[in-house]
Design a protein around this motif. Structure first.
Motif, PDB file in Angstrom:
ATOM      1  N   TYR A   1    -105.155 -38.881 -17.685  1.00  0.00           N
ATOM      2  CA  TYR A   1    -105.438 -39.916 -18.671  1.00  0.00           C
ATOM      3  C   TYR A   1    -104.162 -40.239 -19.430  1.00  0.00           C
ATOM      4  O   TYR A   1    -103.310 -39.384 -19.645  1.00  0.00           O
ATOM      5  CB  TYR A   1    -106.515 -39.452 -19.660  1.00  0.00           C
ATOM      6  CG  TYR A   1    -107.882 -39.334 -19.050  1.00  0.00           C
ATOM      7  CD1 TYR A   1    -108.447 -38.089 -18.803  1.00  0.00           C
ATOM      8  CD2 TYR A   1    -108.629 -40.466 -18.721  1.00  0.00           C
ATOM      9  CE1 TYR A   1    -109.707 -37.963 -18.252  1.00  0.00           C
ATOM     10  CE2 TYR A   1    -109.884 -40.348 -18.157  1.00  0.00           C
ATOM     11  CZ  TYR A   1    -110.418 -39.097 -17.927  1.00  0.00           C
ATOM     12  OH  TYR A   1    -111.661 -38.974 -17.363  1.00  0.00           O
ATOM     13  N   ASN A   2    -104.071 -41.472 -19.840  1.00  0.00           N
ATOM     14  CA  ASN A   2    -102.900 -41.980 -20.543  1.00  0.00           C
ATOM     15  C   ASN A   2    -103.234 -42.128 -22.026  1.00  0.00           C
ATOM     16  O   ASN A   2    -104.171 -42.842 -22.383  1.00  0.00           O
ATOM     17  CB  ASN A   2    -102.534 -43.346 -19.952  1.00  0.00           C
ATOM     18  CG  ASN A   2    -101.087 -43.684 -20.123  1.00  0.00           C
ATOM     19  OD1 ASN A   2    -100.242 -42.827 -20.296  1.00  0.00           O
ATOM     20  ND2 ASN A   2    -100.794 -44.975 -20.042  1.00  0.00           N
ATOM     21  N   TYR A   3    -102.472 -41.455 -22.894  1.00  0.00           N
ATOM     22  CA  TYR A   3    -102.717 -41.538 -24.322  1.00  0.00           C
ATOM     23  C   TYR A   3    -101.489 -42.066 -25.045  1.00  0.00           C
ATOM     24  O   TYR A   3    -100.357 -41.824 -24.612  1.00  0.00           O
ATOM     25  CB  TYR A   3    -103.077 -40.160 -24.890  1.00  0.00           C
ATOM     26  CG  TYR A   3    -104.465 -39.701 -24.510  1.00  0.00           C
ATOM     27  CD1 TYR A   3    -104.674 -38.952 -23.360  1.00  0.00           C
ATOM     28  CD2 TYR A   3    -105.563 -40.019 -25.304  1.00  0.00           C
ATOM     29  CE1 TYR A   3    -105.944 -38.533 -22.998  1.00  0.00           C
ATOM     30  CE2 TYR A   3    -106.839 -39.604 -24.953  1.00  0.00           C
ATOM     31  CZ  TYR A   3    -107.011 -38.860 -23.799  1.00  0.00           C
ATOM     32  OH  TYR A   3    -108.275 -38.450 -23.451  1.00  0.00           O
ATOM     33  N   TRP A   4    -101.740 -42.734 -26.163  1.00  0.00           N
ATOM     34  CA  TRP A   4    -100.671 -43.315 -26.972  1.00  0.00           C
ATOM     35  C   TRP A   4    -100.788 -42.856 -28.416  1.00  0.00           C
ATOM     36  O   TRP A   4    -101.893 -42.684 -28.939  1.00  0.00           O
ATOM     37  CB  TRP A   4    -100.743 -44.833 -26.945  1.00  0.00           C
ATOM     38  CG  TRP A   4    -100.462 -45.423 -25.602  1.00  0.00           C
ATOM     39  CD1 TRP A   4    -101.374 -45.739 -24.641  1.00  0.00           C
ATOM     40  CD2 TRP A   4     -99.183 -45.783 -25.076  1.00  0.00           C
ATOM     41  NE1 TRP A   4    -100.735 -46.264 -23.537  1.00  0.00           N
ATOM     42  CE2 TRP A   4     -99.386 -46.307 -23.778  1.00  0.00           C
ATOM     43  CE3 TRP A   4     -97.878 -45.705 -25.567  1.00  0.00           C
ATOM     44  CZ2 TRP A   4     -98.342 -46.747 -22.971  1.00  0.00           C
ATOM     45  CZ3 TRP A   4     -96.833 -46.149 -24.762  1.00  0.00           C
ATOM     46  CH2 TRP A   4     -97.064 -46.660 -23.482  1.00  0.00           C
ATOM     47  N   GLY A   5     -99.635 -42.686 -29.044  1.00  0.00           N
ATOM     48  CA  GLY A   5     -99.607 -42.467 -30.470  1.00  0.00           C
ATOM     49  C   GLY A   5     -99.743 -43.776 -31.204  1.00  0.00           C
ATOM     50  O   GLY A   5     -99.790 -44.859 -30.602  1.00  0.00           O
ATOM     51  N   GLN A   6     -99.771 -43.683 -32.526  1.00  0.00           N
ATOM     52  CA  GLN A   6     -99.986 -44.879 -33.347  1.00  0.00           C
ATOM     53  C   GLN A   6     -98.710 -45.676 -33.555  1.00  0.00           C
ATOM     54  O   GLN A   6     -98.771 -46.820 -34.001  1.00  0.00           O
ATOM     55  CB  GLN A   6    -100.574 -44.473 -34.703  1.00  0.00           C
ATOM     56  CG  GLN A   6     -99.573 -43.932 -35.715  1.00  0.00           C
ATOM     57  CD  GLN A   6     -99.129 -42.502 -35.439  1.00  0.00           C
ATOM     58  OE1 GLN A   6     -99.602 -41.850 -34.513  1.00  0.00           O
ATOM     59  NE2 GLN A   6     -98.222 -42.003 -36.268  1.00  0.00           N
ATOM     60  N   GLY A   7     -97.587 -45.076 -33.229  1.00  0.00           N
ATOM     61  CA  GLY A   7     -96.308 -45.765 -33.377  1.00  0.00           C
ATOM     62  C   GLY A   7     -95.611 -45.401 -34.673  1.00  0.00           C
ATOM     63  O   GLY A   7     -96.248 -45.150 -35.694  1.00  0.00           O
ATOM     64  N   THR A   8     -94.300 -45.377 -34.612  1.00  0.00           N
ATOM     65  CA  THR A   8     -93.486 -45.128 -35.796  1.00  0.00           C
ATOM     66  C   THR A   8     -92.338 -46.124 -35.808  1.00  0.00           C
ATOM     67  O   THR A   8     -91.704 -46.379 -34.779  1.00  0.00           O
ATOM     68  CB  THR A   8     -92.973 -43.668 -35.825  1.00  0.00           C
ATOM     69  OG1 THR A   8     -92.279 -43.429 -37.055  1.00  0.00           O
ATOM     70  CG2 THR A   8     -92.044 -43.351 -34.663  1.00  0.00           C
TER      71      THR A   8
END
Length: 121
Positions: free
Chosen positions: A108-115
């Protein structure tokens, strides 16, 4: 539920350095690749760098020689050291992880919220 939490963004002058961190938590069986992408206003999200579970790395040409990715498997954390920053490095940086949440599950591919990284000239 898997979470990727990033930290370390901010404002830096051109030529300066920043270190980004991304910690994965939650139901994780194994993490394959971890990496960083970035997206500047009006542009598509692009790969900055990735690192596999075995430590193989790949860097975008635009950051080669200036950025280093490091991974701490025990902490499920990936770091991005960025040096000699340029105004064109300014973007929202997103952490990415390709992982299995249980034995035998698909990746599965997960992403953070970004910085946000801002580089002043």
């Amino acid at each position: 539920q898997v979470q990727l939490v990033e930290s370390g963004g901010g404002l830096v002058q051109a030529g300066g350095s920043l270190r980004l961190s991304c910690a994965a938590s939650g139901s994780i069986f194994s993490i394959n690749a971890m990496g960083w992408y970035r997206q500047a206003p009006g542009k598509q999200r692009e790969l900055v760098t990735i690192i596999t579970s075995g430590g193989t790395t790949n860097y975008a040409d635009s950051v080669k020689g200036r950025c280093t990715i490091h991974r701490d498997n025990a902490k499920k954390t990936v770091y991005l050291q960025m040096n000699s920053l340029k105004p064109e490095d300014a973007a929202v940086y997103y952490c990415n992880a390709v992982l299995q949440d249980y034995r035998g599950s698909p990746d599965y591919n997960y992403w953070g919220q970004g910085t946000q990284v801002t580089v002043s000239s």
